[in-house]
Design a protein around this motif. Sequence first.
Motif, short mmCIF file in Angstrom:
data_model
loop_
_atom_site.label_atom_id
_atom_site.label_comp_id
_atom_site.label_asym_id
_atom_site.label_seq_id
_atom_site.Cartn_x
_atom_site.Cartn_y
_atom_site.Cartn_z
N VAL A 121 8.91 11.27 3.10
CA VAL A 121 8.76 9.90 3.59
C VAL A 121 7.29 9.62 3.87
O VAL A 121 6.70 10.22 4.77
CB VAL A 121 9.58 9.65 4.87
N GLY A 122 6.73 8.72 3.10
CA GLY A 122 5.40 8.21 3.36
C GLY A 122 5.49 6.71 3.55
O GLY A 122 6.47 6.08 3.14
N TYR A 123 4.47 6.13 4.17
CA TYR A 123 4.47 4.68 4.34
C TYR A 123 3.04 4.16 4.28
O TYR A 123 2.07 4.90 4.49
CB TYR A 123 5.14 4.27 5.66
N ALA A 124 2.93 2.88 3.93
CA ALA A 124 1.60 2.28 3.80
C ALA A 124 1.66 0.83 4.24
O ALA A 124 2.69 0.16 4.08
CB ALA A 124 1.11 2.37 2.36
N GLY A 125 0.54 0.36 4.77
CA GLY A 125 0.40 -1.04 5.14
C GLY A 125 -0.86 -1.61 4.53
O GLY A 125 -1.90 -0.93 4.50
N GLY A 126 -0.78 -2.82 4.01
CA GLY A 126 -1.96 -3.41 3.38
C GLY A 126 -1.72 -4.85 2.98
O GLY A 126 -0.67 -5.45 3.31
N PRO A 127 -2.65 -5.43 2.25
CA PRO A 127 -2.52 -6.81 1.79
C PRO A 127 -1.24 -7.02 0.98
O PRO A 127 -0.85 -6.16 0.18
CB PRO A 127 -3.77 -7.01 0.93
N LEU A 128 -0.60 -8.15 1.18
CA LEU A 128 0.71 -8.40 0.61
C LEU A 128 0.71 -8.29 -0.92
O LEU A 128 1.64 -7.73 -1.51
CB LEU A 128 1.20 -9.80 1.04
N GLU A 129 -0.31 -8.82 -1.57
CA GLU A 129 -0.36 -8.79 -3.04
C GLU A 129 -0.34 -7.36 -3.56
O GLU A 129 0.36 -7.04 -4.54
CB GLU A 129 -1.60 -9.51 -3.54
N LEU A 130 -1.10 -6.48 -2.92
CA LEU A 130 -1.13 -5.08 -3.34
C LEU A 130 0.21 -4.40 -3.06
O LEU A 130 0.72 -3.66 -3.91
CB LEU A 130 -2.25 -4.32 -2.62
N ILE A 131 0.79 -4.65 -1.90
CA ILE A 131 2.08 -4.04 -1.55
C ILE A 131 3.15 -4.45 -2.56
O ILE A 131 3.96 -3.62 -3.01
CB ILE A 131 2.49 -4.41 -0.12
N LYS A 132 3.18 -5.72 -2.93
CA LYS A 132 4.14 -6.18 -3.92
C LYS A 132 3.95 -5.45 -5.25
O LYS A 132 4.92 -5.06 -5.91
CB LYS A 132 4.01 -7.69 -4.13
N ALA A 133 2.69 -5.29 -5.65
CA ALA A 133 2.40 -4.59 -6.90
C ALA A 133 2.83 -3.13 -6.83
O ALA A 133 3.38 -2.58 -7.80
CB ALA A 133 0.92 -4.70 -7.23
N MET A 134 2.60 -2.49 -5.70
CA MET A 134 3.03 -1.09 -5.52
C MET A 134 4.55 -0.98 -5.58
O MET A 134 5.10 -0.03 -6.15
CB MET A 134 2.51 -0.56 -4.19
N ASN A 135 5.25 -1.98 -5.02
CA ASN A 135 6.71 -1.96 -5.09
C ASN A 135 7.20 -2.12 -6.52
O ASN A 135 8.22 -1.53 -6.91
CB ASN A 135 7.28 -3.08 -4.21
N THR A 136 6.47 -2.88 -7.32
CA THR A 136 6.82 -3.02 -8.73
C THR A 136 6.71 -1.68 -9.45
O THR A 136 7.59 -1.29 -10.22
CB THR A 136 5.92 -4.06 -9.42
N VAL A 137 5.62 -0.96 -9.19
CA VAL A 137 5.43 0.36 -9.80
C VAL A 137 6.56 1.29 -9.37
O VAL A 137 7.19 1.97 -10.19
CB VAL A 137 4.07 0.96 -9.40
N GLN A 138 6.83 1.32 -8.07
CA GLN A 138 7.86 2.22 -7.56
C GLN A 138 9.25 1.83 -8.06
O GLN A 138 10.09 2.71 -8.34
CB GLN A 138 7.82 2.24 -6.03
N GLY A 139 9.48 0.53 -8.19
CA GLY A 139 10.78 0.07 -8.65
C GLY A 139 11.09 0.50 -10.08
O GLY A 139 12.26 0.58 -10.47
N GLN A 140 10.04 0.79 -10.85
CA GLN A 140 10.24 1.24 -12.22
C GLN A 140 10.04 2.75 -12.37
O GLN A 140 9.98 3.25 -13.48
CB GLN A 140 9.26 0.49 -13.15
N SER A 141 9.94 3.45 -11.24
CA SER A 141 9.81 4.92 -11.31
C SER A 141 10.91 5.57 -10.45
O SER A 141 12.00 5.82 -10.93
CB SER A 141 8.41 5.37 -10.88
N THR A 142 10.64 5.78 -9.19
CA THR A 142 11.62 6.47 -8.34
C THR A 142 12.57 5.53 -7.62
O THR A 142 13.52 6.00 -6.99
CB THR A 142 10.89 7.30 -7.27
#
Length: 406
Positions: free
Chosen positions: A248-269
């Motif tokens: 379990v890791g977590y991150a906080g940051g600008p919304l645009e970047l977080i959304k993009a990271m969720n897109t990457v993760q949504g297509q991987s794990t």
Amino acid sequence: MDILSAKLSAVKPSQTKAMTALAAELKAQGKSIITLSQGEPDFATPEHISQAAIAAIHAGHTKYTAVAGIPALREAVVEKFRRDNSLNFTPEQITVGCGAKQLLFNALVASLDEGDEVVFPTPCWVSYPEIIKLAGGVPIAVETRVDNGFIMQPSDLRAAITPRTKWLMLNSPSNPTGAVYSRENLEGVAAVLRDFPRVWVLADDIYEHLIYGDAEFCTMAEVAPDLASRTLTVNGTSKSCAMTGWRVGYAGGPLELIKAMNTVQGQSTSHTSSISQHAAVEALNGDQGFIKEFRDAFEKRRDLVVELVNEIPGLSCDTPNGAFYVFIGCQEIIGRKTPAGKTIKTDMDFAMYLMEEAGVAVVPGSGFLADGFIRISYASSEDDLKNACTAIGAAVSKLTRAQGAA
């Protein structure tokens, strides 16, 4: 093999994993090995956290979750950042991944174009340059020095930044050196970054709670709020909560970047384990007393290892301010001969000699882009640490200087 990509061919396996795997292989063969190569606390996960996971199973929380994590965990992370770091996020600005490592990967994959550069101080965690390469970027190392405590100097950072620089990755407390960036250190870094508005900051704070003595933990978005809009703050439960296997890791940051990271993760794990997420809620919201207990034990072990290592002729180390590693200079060992007549030419040779002769698994400094060192993790029992240092000392005493050497 023709099937492998050119990108992958440039990526090296993790030396920490390799040395740990070799130690496990030798153990399976019946050899006695003390494994000090992996950054994993030997403590059990605190009972109230484990019980929260068991309760989650019985409550049926075993289904898919949102990619970014369950609402309760994202809200717990928001509160953790507010409580510990004076950082203000909304739950939408929080993402949860399979360890902090995945979040570093997600951020770089989401943001790097081919040829973009990522700057980081060395010695560095073995995975930084390899993750950067996998994401299509170019790793740019900024060398630090023993005499300044392995802290990156602002002038060196400035010299490393080019028009292609997109990120600065900064790990404090540091793996492998245990260096801790003070508020003044971070202010110096921030002063440089203000001249380069295109450069983002990736603050890897995974060892946040493992700080010793008078050292103070600070993170970039806290010290320089004007840089918060281009800072990603990454943390997790692995080190401070003894939850390495829970992922379990977590991150906080600008919304645009977080959304993009969720897109990457949504297509991987997709998401990390639903049960682990419920355990992490308890880790962040529940009784935190175990953190001090862990930290006190680590500090005692640190002092023990530093004392014992510095008694071994040819080895030397300073006292680190954080994490649970000692980064040991072994330059004087290079060039010596083993009892079998083999010359120790590199820190890897020395690490392998310690595995074979002393039965101790360490990691060579070259894996952290710092030749002439070895790293010992003191996240093991005092007995193991004492026995390991004794065995290392005995193995070093068997090395002989080459004829004519000073």
